[in-house]
Design a protein around this motif. Structure first.
Motif, PDB file in Angstrom:
ATOM      1  N   TYR A 198       0.684  -1.412  -0.061  1.00  0.00           N
ATOM      2  CA  TYR A 198       0.094   0.538   0.278  1.00  0.00           C
ATOM      3  C   TYR A 198       1.092   1.134   0.273  1.00  0.00           C
ATOM      4  O   TYR A 198       0.545   2.240  -0.621  1.00  0.00           O
ATOM      5  CB  TYR A 198      -0.430   0.122   1.302  1.00  0.00           C
ATOM      6  CG  TYR A 198      -2.466  -0.305   0.968  1.00  0.00           C
ATOM      7  CD1 TYR A 198      -2.860  -1.506  -0.151  1.00  0.00           C
ATOM      8  CD2 TYR A 198      -2.660  -1.045   2.144  1.00  0.00           C
ATOM      9  CE1 TYR A 198      -3.711  -1.898  -0.176  1.00  0.00           C
ATOM     10  CE2 TYR A 198      -3.770  -1.790   3.108  1.00  0.00           C
ATOM     11  CZ  TYR A 198      -4.726  -2.655   1.553  1.00  0.00           C
ATOM     12  OH  TYR A 198      -5.709  -3.403   1.345  1.00  0.00           O
ATOM     13  N   GLU A 251      -8.720   1.593  -8.841  1.00  0.00           N
ATOM     14  CA  GLU A 251      -9.383   0.664  -9.945  1.00  0.00           C
ATOM     15  C   GLU A 251      -7.445   0.415  -9.903  1.00  0.00           C
ATOM     16  O   GLU A 251      -7.523  -0.749  -9.487  1.00  0.00           O
ATOM     17  CB  GLU A 251     -10.263   1.044 -10.939  1.00  0.00           C
ATOM     18  CG  GLU A 251     -10.088  -0.798 -11.505  1.00  0.00           C
ATOM     19  CD  GLU A 251     -10.387  -0.720 -12.829  1.00  0.00           C
ATOM     20  OE1 GLU A 251     -10.635  -0.912 -14.133  1.00  0.00           O
ATOM     21  OE2 GLU A 251     -11.707  -0.129 -12.313  1.00  0.00           O
ATOM     22  N   ILE A 308      -6.050  -0.735  -6.111  1.00  0.00           N
ATOM     23  CA  ILE A 308      -6.655  -2.322  -6.300  1.00  0.00           C
ATOM     24  C   ILE A 308      -5.956  -2.779  -6.913  1.00  0.00           C
ATOM     25  O   ILE A 308      -5.021  -4.059  -6.206  1.00  0.00           O
ATOM     26  CB  ILE A 308      -8.012  -2.794  -5.974  1.00  0.00           C
ATOM     27  CG1 ILE A 308      -8.678  -1.580  -4.889  1.00  0.00           C
ATOM     28  CG2 ILE A 308      -8.640  -3.922  -5.888  1.00  0.00           C
ATOM     29  CD1 ILE A 308     -10.569  -1.551  -4.856  1.00  0.00           C
ATOM     30  N   CYS A 309      -6.100  -3.338  -8.230  1.00  0.00           N
ATOM     31  CA  CYS A 309      -5.540  -4.196  -9.038  1.00  0.00           C
ATOM     32  C   CYS A 309      -4.166  -3.926  -9.245  1.00  0.00           C
ATOM     33  O   CYS A 309      -3.196  -4.987  -8.958  1.00  0.00           O
ATOM     34  CB  CYS A 309      -6.045  -4.304 -10.582  1.00  0.00           C
ATOM     35  SG  CYS A 309      -7.568  -4.471 -10.338  1.00  0.00           S
ATOM     36  N   ILE A 349     -13.846  -0.851   0.037  1.00  0.00           N
ATOM     37  CA  ILE A 349     -13.803   0.174   0.661  1.00  0.00           C
ATOM     38  C   ILE A 349     -14.807   1.371  -0.199  1.00  0.00           C
ATOM     39  O   ILE A 349     -15.880   0.841  -0.485  1.00  0.00           O
ATOM     40  CB  ILE A 349     -12.378   0.855  -1.401  1.00  0.00           C
ATOM     41  CG1 ILE A 349     -11.297   0.205  -0.840  1.00  0.00           C
ATOM     42  CG2 ILE A 349     -12.351   2.582  -1.622  1.00  0.00           C
ATOM     43  CD1 ILE A 349      -9.864   0.538  -1.943  1.00  0.00           C
ATOM     44  N   LEU A 375     -10.396   2.668   3.523  1.00  0.00           N
ATOM     45  CA  LEU A 375     -10.466   1.108   3.163  1.00  0.00           C
ATOM     46  C   LEU A 375     -10.195   1.006   4.497  1.00  0.00           C
ATOM     47  O   LEU A 375      -8.847   0.368   5.238  1.00  0.00           O
ATOM     48  CB  LEU A 375      -8.219   0.894   2.428  1.00  0.00           C
ATOM     49  CG  LEU A 375      -8.346  -0.638   1.885  1.00  0.00           C
ATOM     50  CD1 LEU A 375      -7.914  -0.836   0.266  1.00  0.00           C
ATOM     51  CD2 LEU A 375      -7.289  -0.498   3.014  1.00  0.00           C
ATOM     52  N   ILE A 432      -9.460  -6.530   3.323  1.00  0.00           N
ATOM     53  CA  ILE A 432      -9.104  -6.704   1.960  1.00  0.00           C
ATOM     54  C   ILE A 432      -8.346  -7.957   2.721  1.00  0.00           C
ATOM     55  O   ILE A 432      -8.099  -9.045   1.445  1.00  0.00           O
ATOM     56  CB  ILE A 432      -8.378  -6.055   2.088  1.00  0.00           C
ATOM     57  CG1 ILE A 432      -9.068  -4.381   1.010  1.00  0.00           C
ATOM     58  CG2 ILE A 432      -7.149  -6.520   0.236  1.00  0.00           C
ATOM     59  CD1 ILE A 432      -8.674  -3.564  -0.058  1.00  0.00           C
TER      60      ILE A 432
END
Length: 540
Positions: free
Chosen positions: A249, A348, A351-352, A465, A510, A515
């Motif tokens: 992260y 997006e 995250i990916c 999220i 988040l 996750i």
């Protein structure tokens, strides 16, 4: 081929012709039972049904692996017996096992960490750590799994050492110093092992440890001894993945010119309502444990630009679902000059990119925790709140009173998860009704009944999220506070951000544990925490 190897091969051929597995000794049958019980618990915990055919298939798989392990152990035992010296044999036959003592012939061997053992093939080394497991095979052979720094290596004691005081009385989770020669292992699970010649116990572990935590321990027992449960393989792997997740992260955000800040977690007013916050006595006044650091993040985007924090947040809601905690790790970010469409694209990519990296760097742990996890496909499916309402109607999903969901109903966890589990890909659920969302969320230009907001939903977990564009206009924000009958005085400092040089901006929050549950296939969120805090649990 040696006589010992030949004998084992004959037994293997006999077993193949009979079409059955070799009869397993009691300790292996116990492991078989534990494996089947764990399999059944996993099926039930995910809402599945244990079938006879499925159980038989799993039993066959476990039996096959245990049989391979048993045969490898027999080879080792046969080799150990054939290589035993006359003096070893004399010692074994004339001296009771409880009085056999072994001396260290050379204590000066180089110290080697468990994870570095394969680099010292053929060398005599000194290693150290905790005993994860002990398996005895006959009188002359003992296998010891040695754990340190998150790694494990198999150690082998044979002959007189296997019958010595230190090995006979050794218990699981004891701490030991071990000397021996590194050799190639006999199984894929243990490609390298240490052939021991001397062991010294540093910190013995009482045998009662086995009664504190075992496969039959319930949730409260496991939570009471969480400080010991951390030694287990699954929790160790989960915590290691969590550590790397936080690193990735930060790595991503720093690469996008973010700065990390540390807002206070003791606050005077609520960010999202206040009815579900923990009140504390703060000297001579009442304060709260924060539910979000968002408002404080917004105070530094004018100076630092993109900012984020990773801090605890607290929710006092009396919920006992498998995805709620009283204290959770909250990653929050704010970005100036970012409009809603660009904001969706950023989330997006965030995250990916991180998930793809996790699959790469944590492949060993994920192969055990969630071997079926696949890289994410872009773009994510996007769905508005009103489209979700229609989807629920089309799939005959109703409220408890038997009616369909309508605007502006909140979509609870159960139908929300049914939606994303059925679609079975991440979903960006957008444009929620303004009356549902926090006061600071910007309203859609084409319809002020809705907000520029988004929740990212993933299969098996649900929401991971939540984010939105923020209201940047001073007058508009004052009007919202008035409409909601919220006292503007506690928010004067927040209003100043709009009064003195405002700018469009967006942000998100988040939940790290959610996750992590998704990534590691962890059923309950409490197992994604170091020491979970939930209703009724505040120790250890």
């Amino acid at each position: 081929m040696s006589t010992a190897d030949s004998k084992v091969e004959i037994e293997e051929e006999k077993t193949k012709k009979q079409g059955t597995f070799e009869e397993l000794p009691p300790e292996y049958l116990k492991r078989l039972a534990e494996g089947l019980k764990k399999y059944e618990e996993e099926i039930i915990s995910t809402g599945g049904k244990v079938t006879t055919s499925g159980r038989k298939k799993k039993e066959k798989e476990i039996r096959r692996n245990l049989t391979k392990e048993l045969k490898a152990a027999k080879r080792e035992e046969a080799k150990a017996s054939s290589s035993e010296t006359p003096s070893d044999a004399a010692s074994s036959s004339s001296t009771p096992s409880s009085s056999i003592q072994i001396t260290n012939s050379d204590p000066t061997a180089p110290e080697v960490k468990v994870g570095d053992v394969p680099e010292h093939l053929g060398e005599r080394i000194h290693s150290f750590g905790w005993v994860s497991s002990i398996r005895m095979h006959g009188k002359n052979l003992v296998f010891i799994a040695l754990r340190n720094l998150g790694k494990q290596v198999q150690c082998v004691a044979h002959g007189a050492l296997a019958k010595s005081d230190v090995i006979v009385n050794l218990t699981r989770e004891s701490t030991i110093d071990a000397w021996g020669t590194v050799q190639k292992g006999t199984t894929e699970i243990s490609p390298f092992e240490i052939l021991l010649d001397y062991v010294e116990v540093i910190g013995p572990c009482p045998a009662e440890f086995e009664q504190l935590l075992n496969p039959d321990s319930g949730v409260e027992q496991r939570m009471n001894y969480r400080h010991l449960q951390h030694r287990g393989d699954i929790l160790t792997r989960t915590m290691r993945v969590r550590s790397r997740l936080l690193f990735e992260y930060r790595k991503y955000l720093y690469s996008k010119n973010f700065e990390e800040v540390t807002p206070p977690t003791i606050v005077k007013n609520a960010c999202e309502g206040g009815s579900e916050m923990f009140a504390i006595k703060y000297y001579d006044q009442t304060a709260f444990l924060t539910e979000s650091s968002q408002l404080y993040l917004e105070t530094v985007i004018q100076s630092l630009g993109n900012v984020f924090c990773i801090l605890p947040s607290y929710r006092a809601e009396k919920s006992t679902t498998r995805r709620h905690l009283a204290e959770f790790t909250h990653l929050e970010a704010e970005m100036p000059f970012m409009e809603f469409d660009a904001f969706l694209g950023f989330i997006e990519d965030f995250i990916c990119t991180v998930i793809d990296k996790m699959i790469e760097v944590c492949k060993d742990d994920l192969s055990v925790l969630n071997k079926d996890f696949k890289p994410l496909q872009r773009p994510f499916k996007r769905m508005t709140y009103m489209e979700a309402i229609q989807w629920l109607k089309d799939h005959d999903v109703k409220k408890e009173d038997g009616t369909y969901y309508e605007y502006p109903d909140d979509i609870p966890e159960k139908p929300e998860r049914f939606l994303v589990d059925t679609i079975n890909v991440p979903v960006m659920l957008m444009r929620f009704p303004a009356c549902q969302k926090a006061f600071y969320m910007k309203k859609c230009k084409d319809d002020p009944l809705f907000t520029e907001s988004v929740d990212v939903l993933v299969p098996t977990v649900g929401e991971i999220i939540g984010g939105s564009s923020r209201i940047s206009d001073y007058d508009e924000l004052c009007k919202v506070l008035e409409e909601r009958k919220m006292d503007p005085k506690p928010f004067n400092w927040y209003l100043d951000l709009r009064k003195y040089g405002t700018a469009p901006h967006s942000g998100f929050g988040l939940g790290v544990e959610r996750i992590l549950c998704w990534l590691t296939n962890t059923y309950h969120i409490r197992d994604a925490c170091m020491y979970p805090r939930y209703m009724g649990r505040v120790t250890p």
